[in-house]
Design an enzyme around this catalytic site. Structure first.
Site, mmCIF file in Angstrom:
data_model
loop_
_atom_site.group_PDB
_atom_site.id
_atom_site.type_symbol
_atom_site.label_atom_id
_atom_site.label_comp_id
_atom_site.label_asym_id
_atom_site.label_seq_id
_atom_site.Cartn_x
_atom_site.Cartn_y
_atom_site.Cartn_z
ATOM 1 N N HIS A 259 0.827 -1.211 0.000
ATOM 2 C CA HIS A 259 0.000 0.000 0.000
ATOM 3 C C HIS A 259 0.861 1.261 0.000
ATOM 4 C CE1 HIS A 259 1.026 0.859 4.184
ATOM 5 N NE2 HIS A 259 0.882 -0.437 4.416
ATOM 6 N N GLU A 335 -2.268 -6.976 7.774
ATOM 7 C CA GLU A 335 -0.969 -6.849 8.416
ATOM 8 C C GLU A 335 -0.985 -7.550 9.772
ATOM 9 O OE1 GLU A 335 2.096 -6.913 8.592
ATOM 10 O OE2 GLU A 335 2.675 -4.922 7.847
#
Length: 455
Positions: A259, A335
């Protein structure tokens, strides 16, 4: 005339540190019934993963031979391991170059006649019995004792086994392996027949796991005379290399996009799935837009999958809008949860939780302070997501928008590298990495941390 006795040996080894405290596990199974006949495990002190894996193989073959010492040529043993390195070396397809591996391979090759043993790579999920034994041995060593069979619970955690007619080893590294097996069998005066095997019943919803393939130079054969057999096998079957043959079809190709930046990124703060779920910053939005232009120019992305966290959804949306594609959310790509460290810098964590940080850096099974996820837990989650995605997107090119830990984990697993290797990878915001997964279980890392599209 002796009645053929067919056995399966499943073996594994592990090292907590590579090198580090190590142990192995092996189980001998009746190929016709799936019944466990013998178990072996041992803590071996400080060693590497590969040494421990070879020790497990040696223990398994020794146990198999001890069960039927008078069987002679009637004994057939099919070895199943999740170590691509050991399987390919002992099958004669990879050369043995490392000096620590050569004597171990020679010991393994000398236990039974070469024509009596065949090898198959299996996914880690199908090798749970041996894996549990290896971990029990390492736990015993940690506590200052040796593993005891009477205290083992490894078999209780193993998946059910179902007898299966022989269909030949499915775990070949290259498409020409069948010809290589035939050539090697002719040179050895034997056959490549594996006899009656079994498959693991892991439930109808589970998909086969792609291999975690080492990308280091290949190393090889099973015989005591390592050099002579390596030369013979090379003459009988030319080197195919890492390229997939046409009959494997197109791989499932994961383009791994980290990202874009958030406000926490340039400050290098822990930002996992247990924190504030920040949005992209202005810099991060620009990075996402540049990535979208890049993928539009390439014209190769067919599907988009992303983590459920906001920064990934925003990055994926920028690309999807440009390409006219939908985005599929995959929770397994989130994550790691960094627990009490969320939002802190490395230095702040060192100051407040120094002992916990040291333990986390040294042991992949240690979780961050306050109930976060260990690297082992993240790896299990990411591997399961990988398996789902490779099954769903076989032969397709998929943009996978996720985070540092999942991307490093996918690369690490593809390379069969230890968990500590993740600390030696650089992964910039909005960088691109690529891993391809083939139909034979082979994996190929093609790109890591490319940021050229951001310039």
């Amino acid at each position: 005339m002796s009645i053929a006795r067919r056995l399966v040996v499943e073996a594994d080894g592990g090292s907590r540190g590579n090198p580090g405290p190590a142990g192995y596990g092996a189980v001998v199974i009746d190929a016709a019934t799936g019944e466990t006949l013998a178990e072996a495990a041992e803590y071996i002190g400080v060693a590497t993963n590969n040494v421990a894996e070879y020790r497990g193989l040696i223990a398994g073959l020794t146990a198999a031979e001890a069960l039927f010492p008078d069987a002679g040529d009637a004994l057939r043993v099919h070895v199943r391991m999740d170590s691509k390195l050991v399987v390919e070396q002992m099958s004669g397809r990879w050369k043995i170059k490392h000096p620590d591996m050569k004597p171990l391979a020679a010991r393994a090759a000398a236990i039974l006649p070469p024509s009596s043993v065949t090898y198959e790579w299996i996914p880690r999920a199908q090798n749970k019995h041996a894996d549990r034994l290896a971990n029990e041995a390492m736990d015993a060593g940690r506590d200052g004792r040796q593993w005891e069979a009477s205290a083992s619970t490894a078999e209780l955690d193993a998946p059910a086994r179902t007898p299966l007619p022989d269909r030949g080893p499915p775990g070949d590294a290259v498409a020409g392996a069948a010809k290589a097996r035939a050539a090697l069998a002719a040179a050895r005066g034997g056959t490549a027949d594996a006899g009656t095997l079994f498959e693991v019943d892991a439930g109808a919803s589970e998909e086969p796991e792609p291999t975690d393939v080492t990308a280091v130079a290949s190393e090889g054969p099973r015989h005591t005379d390592v050099t002579a057999v390596a030369l013979a096998s090379e003459a009988a079957s030319p080197q195919v290399g890492w390229a997939a043959a046409p009959d494997l079809g197109a791989p499932a190709t994961f383009i791994l996009l980290r990202h874009g930046e958030t406000l926490l990124t340039p400050e290098k703060r822990f930002s996992g799935s247990g924190g504030t779920d920040p949005e992209l910053s202005a810099v991060g939005r620009d990075q996402a837009a540049r990535a979208a232009l890049h993928f539009a120019a390439l014209g190769t992305v067919q599907d988009i999958v992303c983590s459920p966290l906001r920064r990934c959804r925003e990055t994926a949306a920028a690309v999807a809008d440009r390409l006219g594609l939908d985005v599929r959310i995959e929770d397994g790509l989130r994550e790691s949860d960094f627990g009490a460290w969320e939002g802190l810098t490395f230095g702040e964590v060192r100051e407040r939780y120094g002992d916990d940080l040291t333990a986390w850096l040294a042991d992949p099974e240690t979780a961050p302070t306050g109930g976060g996820e260990s690297f082992t837990e993240v790896a299990d989650r990411v591997a399961a997501a990988r398996d789902r995605l490779t099954a769903r997107y076989a032969g397709r090119t998929v943009l996978v928008v996720t985070h540092v830990t999942p991307i490093k984990t996918l690369v690490r697993l593809a390379l069969e590298a230890p968990a500590q290797s993740m600390f030696r990878m650089e992964l910039s915001a909005a960088s691109i990495s690529t891993v391809a997964y083939y139909g034979d279980g082979n994996a190929s890392v093609r790109l890591l941390n490319d940021t050229s599209h951001l310039r």
